[in-house]
Design an enzyme around this catalytic site. Sequence first.
Site, mmCIF file in Angstrom:
data_model
loop_
_atom_site.group_PDB
_atom_site.id
_atom_site.type_symbol
_atom_site.label_atom_id
_atom_site.label_comp_id
_atom_site.label_asym_id
_atom_site.label_seq_id
_atom_site.Cartn_x
_atom_site.Cartn_y
_atom_site.Cartn_z
ATOM 1 C CB CYS A 37 6.018 -2.794 -2.091
ATOM 2 S SG CYS A 37 4.832 -4.034 -1.533
ATOM 3 N N GLY A 86 -2.514 6.835 6.139
ATOM 4 C CA GLY A 86 -2.949 5.580 5.539
ATOM 5 C C GLY A 86 -3.878 4.802 6.449
HETATM 6 C C1 LIG Z 1 -3.632 -2.063 2.857
HETATM 7 C C2 LIG Z 1 -2.441 -1.246 2.501
HETATM 8 C C3 LIG Z 1 -2.068 -1.132 1.154
HETATM 9 C C4 LIG Z 1 -0.970 -0.369 0.803
HETATM 10 N N1 LIG Z 1 -0.636 -0.255 -0.526
HETATM 11 C C5 LIG Z 1 0.386 0.569 -0.893
HETATM 12 C C6 LIG Z 1 0.690 0.776 -2.265
HETATM 13 O O1 LIG Z 1 0.039 0.265 -3.176
HETATM 14 N N2 LIG Z 1 1.740 1.582 -2.553
HETATM 15 C C7 LIG Z 1 2.483 2.212 -1.589
HETATM 16 O O2 LIG Z 1 3.414 2.949 -1.920
HETATM 17 N N3 LIG Z 1 2.200 2.047 -0.282
HETATM 18 C C8 LIG Z 1 1.174 1.243 0.088
HETATM 19 N N4 LIG Z 1 0.875 1.093 1.409
HETATM 20 C C9 LIG Z 1 1.692 1.784 2.413
HETATM 21 C C10 LIG Z 1 1.057 3.115 2.839
HETATM 22 O O3 LIG Z 1 0.927 4.006 1.755
HETATM 23 C C11 LIG Z 1 1.897 3.787 3.936
HETATM 24 O O4 LIG Z 1 3.192 4.063 3.436
HETATM 25 C C12 LIG Z 1 2.045 2.920 5.167
HETATM 26 O O5 LIG Z 1 0.840 2.233 5.437
HETATM 27 C C13 LIG Z 1 2.449 3.737 6.399
HETATM 28 O O6 LIG Z 1 1.515 4.749 6.673
HETATM 29 P P1 LIG Z 1 0.313 4.555 7.759
HETATM 30 O O7 LIG Z 1 0.965 4.081 9.028
HETATM 31 O O8 LIG Z 1 -0.331 5.901 7.865
HETATM 32 O O9 LIG Z 1 -0.608 3.518 7.196
HETATM 33 C C14 LIG Z 1 -0.220 0.313 1.800
HETATM 34 C C15 LIG Z 1 -0.599 0.198 3.147
HETATM 35 C C16 LIG Z 1 -1.693 -0.563 3.500
HETATM 36 C C17 LIG Z 1 -2.077 -0.653 4.966
#
Ligand SMILES: Cc1cc2nc3c(=O)[nH]c(=O)nc-3n(C[C@H](O)[C@H](O)[C@H](O)COP(=O)(O)O)c2cc1C
Length: 304
Positions: free
Chosen positions: A130, A265
Amino acid sequence: MVDTPLRVSVAGMKFENPILLASGIAGVTVKTLTRAIESGAGGVVSKSIGLEPREGYRNPTLVATDSGLLNAVGLSNPGAHAFSEELAAVKGRRLPIVVSIFGGGPVEFGRVVEILDRNEFLAYELNLSCPHVEGVGTEIGHDPEVVAAVVKAVRSRTQKPVFVKLSANTHRTLEVARAAVGSGANGITAINSMGAMAIEVETGRPSLAHKYGGLSGPGIRPIAVARIYELYENLKVPIIGCGGVSTWEHAVELILAGASAVEVGTALYEGYGVFNKINRGVEQYMKRKKYRRVQEMVGLGHKF
Ligand SMILES: Cc1cc2nc3c(=O)[nH]c(=O)nc-3n(C[C@H](O)[C@H](O)[C@H](O)COP(=O)(O)O)c2cc1C
């Protein structure tokens, strides 16, 4: 069970299709996780769960940019005991749930596993990446020795598969992955959001209340492709790809780089129909290319 071309097996986990819900987008409750499964996700990753309940940061926690979404939610979650009760309530339904967990070090990670492990779920994803919460994310996840200690603490407390979710905010991604695998991780998830920030020009004020956040969505996909490609080249464990996927072409790109399954995500903000939309496209691509299984496509980008 009827075999279908989309069905995948990743480190022993069986998914109906390779498109999974990424952590944090909708999975704070088992109800929202179930909704994603019913909408066509092959599997779902929960919001990251820590030892104690956490409120997260104050608003604004989400800002749209032309490169993707900026977030600093701050790992808000109900805590391990409350989430354990949520999981207990769906016992016997055999839902394809992966539980994401975080902590400040090996002791805290170990405690979280001790609380959750008796429940029925497929695997753990350790959030060591994170980019916007001090002391629990990239600060420990960029240090191969700490990552090794965390993985050992988790490994010694569970029989379930353990995936480590990595950050690409460091030049040490591969080194950290090697430490994780050397300490018993069954696979790697790559990547988490990238450390980022936005400032409103009229007021001069940082857009997020926390100022720093994580960028997700289209802007980070090429970074995800590069890290997955590098990990596939160097490791023998399965990789779950993540970063900027919203179409079937994006999902196939991550699979060709080396991902055995793909998490979605930010694209969920388009609606839950995204899982079926991507799966239909992947299936048609496979038919056109005469691939009988997703596994046949994994890492094909490496033969050039
Ligand atoms: C609002 C939000 C909350 C997220 N919370 C977490 C989390 O709690 N734990 C985690 O490992 N990744 C978290 N992520 C990261 C996503 O799981 C992912 O790794 C990241 O957004 C990239 O993928 P994407 O481009 O498809 O969104 C979060 C992303 C967003 C946008």
